[in-house]
Structure formats: structure tokens, C-alpha cells
Write a protein that holds these residues in place. Structure first.
Motif, mmCIF file in Angstrom:
data_model
loop_
_atom_site.group_PDB
_atom_site.id
_atom_site.type_symbol
_atom_site.label_atom_id
_atom_site.label_comp_id
_atom_site.label_asym_id
_atom_site.label_seq_id
_atom_site.Cartn_x
_atom_site.Cartn_y
_atom_site.Cartn_z
ATOM 1 N N THR A 12 0.831 -1.208 0.000
ATOM 2 C CA THR A 12 0.000 0.000 0.000
ATOM 3 C C THR A 12 0.867 1.260 0.000
ATOM 4 N N ARG A 13 1.904 1.256 0.805
ATOM 5 C CA ARG A 13 2.803 2.409 0.897
ATOM 6 C C ARG A 13 3.501 2.664 -0.427
ATOM 7 N N ALA A 33 3.210 5.837 -3.011
ATOM 8 C CA ALA A 33 4.407 6.575 -3.410
ATOM 9 C C ALA A 33 4.501 6.651 -4.935
ATOM 10 N N ALA A 34 4.090 5.597 -5.638
ATOM 11 C CA ALA A 34 4.168 5.588 -7.092
ATOM 12 C C ALA A 34 3.186 6.589 -7.701
ATOM 13 N N ARG A 35 2.030 6.798 -7.056
ATOM 14 C CA ARG A 35 1.071 7.782 -7.554
ATOM 15 C C ARG A 35 1.595 9.199 -7.396
#
Length: 327
Positions: A320-321, A325-327
Motif C-alpha cells: 500500500t505504501r 508513493a508511485a502515484r
């Protein structure tokens, strides 16, 4: 008065033991004149020892660094320390040179030191932990001798002594009794692998935390270390001690490819292929569940979490983290 050859060795030993020597003090220590000291210094220079001289009332001599390595003189403690360091040399490409250097030092050692050194067998385990306190060479040699002779050792152990016997002023703490089996070095720390007679189980003791009692104990019949591999046994124990979060996963890759990256941090075993795809089982440890989840991602191959549930939760949280972060 010393003969010339003996005096030269004494002079060399003095120059190695101290940075600067006033000429008058050297002459007094050797029992010769200042002129004889000058001649002896010239002889050392002819043999390849770079001895610098300073003039004046406070003039003296200093053994400097040279272009070549001339023969050296060691006292007993220095010789043992060098020999132990050579036994534990692990740098790539130095093993053969270390073996030859150890053989050279051993050849010229006095018999009393050679016998004790021959009893010292050391196993090296690669880790990345901190340094220990100082360990006396005599302690290592005494343990090595007990291991070779198969004799029980008794020692006081800091942070893990036996339970006190009695109460009040008459109470005392008995020493630990153990059958010593292997000496292990791991990144600056020394460990004794032994069978603890009072706890009826195997233990790994920090050598810098033990104080040997005098006198040798009874002989014992040598047991086999759990698993039969002392390096693997100690690595597993250190991993558990410094990596409380331990979990299991299946990597979708060949074991022989993944094993070098697992190293001494855990266990890597091959599993049967599924639909022609290779798999292997890994058991790893880390300082936290999140750290262990991140470590699995370092292998850069698909994987399945086997357990425990804390590891599965940490993988989901990390996913989830990373997605955020990728978004």
C-alpha cells in the motif's frame, strides 16, 4: 657485553618498541659506547633497516618506514596476535598469502608457543555486527588447548552467570561448566560454541564476556554440533539474536541463484518446480517485520509469503505504501 649479532637484535628490538631513542640512552641500555651504537646502526642500514638519525645534544635514532619489508622481531604476545589474525584472514585473494605467512611465523616460533597455537582452530562467520571488547590472546589459546584436549572449562560469564547458591554473606555464584567445541570469529567478535553442562544444551558464548577459572576440567566425549556445521549453527544463532522478526517465503527462482544473496542471513533451500517454474524456500530474519518485507523485495523476483501472519501484514502494508508513493 653482548656479542655483535646479539647486540644488533637487541638494538632492533628497542628501535621497534619505541618511536624515538636518544643515542645516550641506547648506549646505556646496550652497555656500549655511543660510537658503537653508531656502528651498529650502520650495520642495520646495510641489512635494509631504514634507521634515521638526528644530530645535536638531543640527537637520537628512529626506525622509519622503508621501500622493502625487512625481517621483523616479535615478542610472544605480538607473535601470537599476528598468528591469530592470519588464521582469521578473510579478505578475497589473501587466503593463500595468509597461510604462507602463518607457516613462516610458526616455523620460527618457540616450541612453547607453537604447541599452543597449533591447538587453536578458528571458524570464521561473515556478519555485519559491531565490535566486541578486547579478548586476551591467552584466553583464546587456553580455550583452543581445552578444545583440542577435550577438557571441560569453567568460567564466569558476564550477563549470564549461574544462579547464586545460598543466601546472605555466604552466597556465591558457581562458574559455568561447558564442553568447548569451536572458537568462532565474526566481524571482530569472538564466540565459543560449547555444550553447557548445567543447562544440558548447546550455547554460544561471547569470549570477551567470559573469565576462565584456573585448572582444567575432566575429559569429555566430543558431541556433534547441531546440524553438523558449526558456521551454519552460529550464523543461525546470531541471526536469531540480532533479527527478532523471522519469516518464511517461497521465491520463484532457482535456489543456486538466490543462495549467494541470502548468504549467512538465512536459509535457502530448493523446492520442486511447478509447471516448469523453479522455486526455492527462504527463511530470513530482520530487525522488524517491515524490514523483512522490504528484504524479500530486494531479491527482485515474484514470491509468496508462507508466514507468520505478521510478515503477511507487513507485506500488505508495504505494498500500500509503495503504491501510494508511485502515484
Amino acid at each position: 657485553m653482548l656479542e655483535t649479532s646479539g647486540r644488533l637484535l637487541t638494538l632492533l628490538s628497542l628501535l621497534q618498541a619505541r618511536r624515538d631513542w636518544p643515542g645516550a640512552l641506547l648506549a646505556d641500555r646496550l652497555g656500549v659506547s655511543a660510537r658503537t651504537v653508531r656502528r651498529d646502526v650502520d650495520r642495520l642500514r646495510e641489512l635494509g633497516y631504514p634507521v634515521n638519525a638526528s644530530k645535536g645534544p638531543d640527537g637520537g635514532y628512529r626506525l622509519a618506514a622503508g621501500a622493502d619489508l625487512p625481517p621483523l622481531l616479535f615478542d610472544d604476545e605480538q607473535a601470537v596476535a599476528v598468528a591469530i589474525a592470519l588464521q582469521t584472514a578473510q579478505a578475497p585473494g589473501t587466503d593463500e598469502a595468509a597461510v604462507r605467512a602463518l607457516a613462516t611465523i610458526r616455523q620460527v616460533m618457540p616450541a612453547r608457543l607453537r604447541v599452543r597455537l597449533d591447538a587453536l582452530e578458528v571458524t570464521a562467520v561473515a556478519r555485519r555486527e559491531g565490535r566486541s571488547g578486547p579478548v586476551a590472546a591467552d584466553t583464546l589459546l587456553a580455550l583452543g588447548t581445552a578444545i583440542r584436549a577435550g577438557e571441560v572449562v569453567r568460567f564466569d560469564y558476564e550477563g549470564g552467570s549461574s544462579e547464586p547458591v545460598g543466601a546472605g554473606p555466604d552466597a556465591f555464584v558457581p562458574p559455568r561448566r561447558a564442553e568447548p567445541h569451536h572458537l568462532v570469529t565474526s566481524d571482530g567478535r569472538w564466540y565459543l560454541v560449547a555444550f553447557d553442562l548445567d543447562r544440558d544444551d548447546w550455547r554460544t558464548f561471547r569470549v570477551d564476556r567470559l573469565t576462565l577459572r584456573t585448572g582444567s576440567g575432566p575429559r569429555f566425549v566430543r558431541r556433534e554440533v547441531p546440524g553438523g556445521d558449526v558456521a551454519a549453527y552460529v550464523a543461525e544463532g546470531l541471526s536469531r539474536a540480532y533479527s527478532p522478526a523471522r519469516g518464511e517465503a517461497v521465491l520463484h527462482a532457482r535456489a543456486d541463484v538466490m543462495a549467494p544473496w541470502v548468504g549467512n542471513w538465512g536459509v535457502c533451500e530448493p523446492l520442486p518446480d511447478v509447471d516448469g517454474s523453479p522455486r526455492c524456500r527462504v527463511v530470513l530474519g530482520s530487525w522488524s517485520w517491515g524490514g523483512l518485507a522490504g528484504l524479500l523485495g530486494v531479491f527482485d523476483v515474484p514470491f509468496d509469503v508462507v508466514g507468520p501472519p505478521e510478515l503477511a501484514d507487513a507485506v500488505r502494508e508495504l505494498a500500500t505504501r509503495y503504491s501510494a508513493a508511485a502515484r
